[in-house]
Write a protein that holds these residues in place. Sequence first.
Motif, PDB file in Angstrom:
ATOM      1  N   CYS A  20      91.914  36.363   7.756  1.00  0.00           N
ATOM      2  CA  CYS A  20      93.108  36.740   6.996  1.00  0.00           C
ATOM      3  C   CYS A  20      92.768  38.012   6.233  1.00  0.00           C
ATOM      4  N   GLU A  68      95.194  40.210   4.703  1.00  0.00           N
ATOM      5  CA  GLU A  68      96.016  40.319   3.483  1.00  0.00           C
ATOM      6  C   GLU A  68      97.139  39.297   3.521  1.00  0.00           C
ATOM      7  N   ILE A  69      97.647  39.016   2.331  1.00  0.00           N
ATOM      8  CA  ILE A  69      98.731  38.033   2.213  1.00  0.00           C
ATOM      9  C   ILE A  69      99.928  38.500   3.039  1.00  0.00           C
ATOM     10  N   THR A  76      97.438  32.254   3.194  1.00  0.00           N
ATOM     11  CA  THR A  76      98.096  33.370   3.886  1.00  0.00           C
ATOM     12  C   THR A  76      99.393  33.783   3.189  1.00  0.00           C
ATOM     13  N   ASN A  77     100.018  32.835   2.441  1.00  0.00           N
ATOM     14  CA  ASN A  77     101.270  33.229   1.775  1.00  0.00           C
ATOM     15  C   ASN A  77     101.110  33.432   0.270  1.00  0.00           C
ATOM     16  N   GLY A  78      99.870  33.365  -0.215  1.00  0.00           N
ATOM     17  CA  GLY A  78      99.606  33.697  -1.615  1.00  0.00           C
ATOM     18  C   GLY A  78      99.773  32.542  -2.584  1.00  0.00           C
TER      19      GLY A  78
END
Length: 368
Positions: A7, A9-10, A46-48
Amino acid sequence: MPRAAVCREIGSPLEIVDVDLQAPKAGEVRVRLGASGVCHSDLSVTNGTLLSPLPSVLGHEGAGVVEEVGEGVTNLAPGDHVVISWVPQCGECYFCKHGQGELCEPGSAAAMSGGLLDMTSRFSAGGQPLFQMAASGTFSEETVVPAIGAVKIPGDMPLAAAALIGCGVLTGFGAAVNTADIAKGDTVAVVGCGGVGLNVIQGARHAGAERIIAVDMNDGKLQTAQKFGATDLVNASDGDPVATVMELSGGRGADVAFEVIGLADTIDQTFNMARRGGQAVLVGVPKMDVMTTIPAALGFVIMEKQIRGCWYGSSNVHQDIPKYARLYTEGKLMLDELISNEITLGGVNDALANMGSGSIARSVIKYS
Ligand code: APR
Ligand code: ZN
Ligand code: ZN
């Protein structure tokens, strides 16, 4: 060179790349992964929702075979089959000595840092260092982890089933048998019946709960919940789930109610469906800015309710991982039934995207 899902970045899909993996340092082991589950917490990175340093090799629910041990490792040898613990537990710090190994001081610091016990990671790609999620990094053909974060299991246990112990079972089953006080004959409510919630359900059954009320918005998940021991199914989209649970429990509420999603609304619901003098156990990990407001007098004092936080099922991984492997062998822990989809590493983005689908309990990456 192992292949791994990174991963960067978000908001971006994971990239499948060749990575460099350093040899294990003192007190570490290199593990060839046999399998890794895809957990909601991977999606949360992954979605913060869950803060984890990036770029990083994700994955934290894995099992495999020890290939190499670093200096001073005495508890493991090459060839040993292990489940990876995403909180390495030292057995020596204040928390480990007080029966709260899930809060292990060096283990938690490592897991938060995106590295191992010395806070550095063993992964890199093209010269750029990559963190490893929760001292694990199981979305990789191989990883290096602290020796105190790899727990031996019998060599004949299938690694796909064993992988699920690493997060979903330790967290969910542990929430029921360690964190909560479930008495024989109790009525329990479980809000959220994904991979972790299903393990809360089978843990509650193991602890002697008589009625297990499963609450989810998805009928497919509720049907799976029934196979894991739920006695009553409540679709949260049909009216008010709190009123329905009250009705199903003689107007009193559940002795213990679990929240296994991590949303403000369902946390409120879970608290409200626990009976007077009962417990609400929070298992799902909310976004960091989620707050909960409970009337202090009525909620806590007059109704004498308790809220308990639950991190990693309040597990002692060195005791509980072998215990769960044994329960599986004795046919008392359903693991194969949790695997709805076996995939390759390349399928990990689809698995993350399909997480909400009613038919998927757990997708499991199988490495060859
Ligand atoms: N009401 C009822 N059920 C809901 C709601 C809602 N408002 N919103 C979502 N759900 C259900 C989904 O239908 C799904 O079955 O919650 C379940 C969540 O399951 P998964 O996505 O499989 O998540 P899981 O891996 O079980 O993790 C749950 O535990 O470890 C933590 O970080 C993890 O917070 C996450 C939680
Ligand atoms: Zn997880
Ligand atoms: Zn410790």
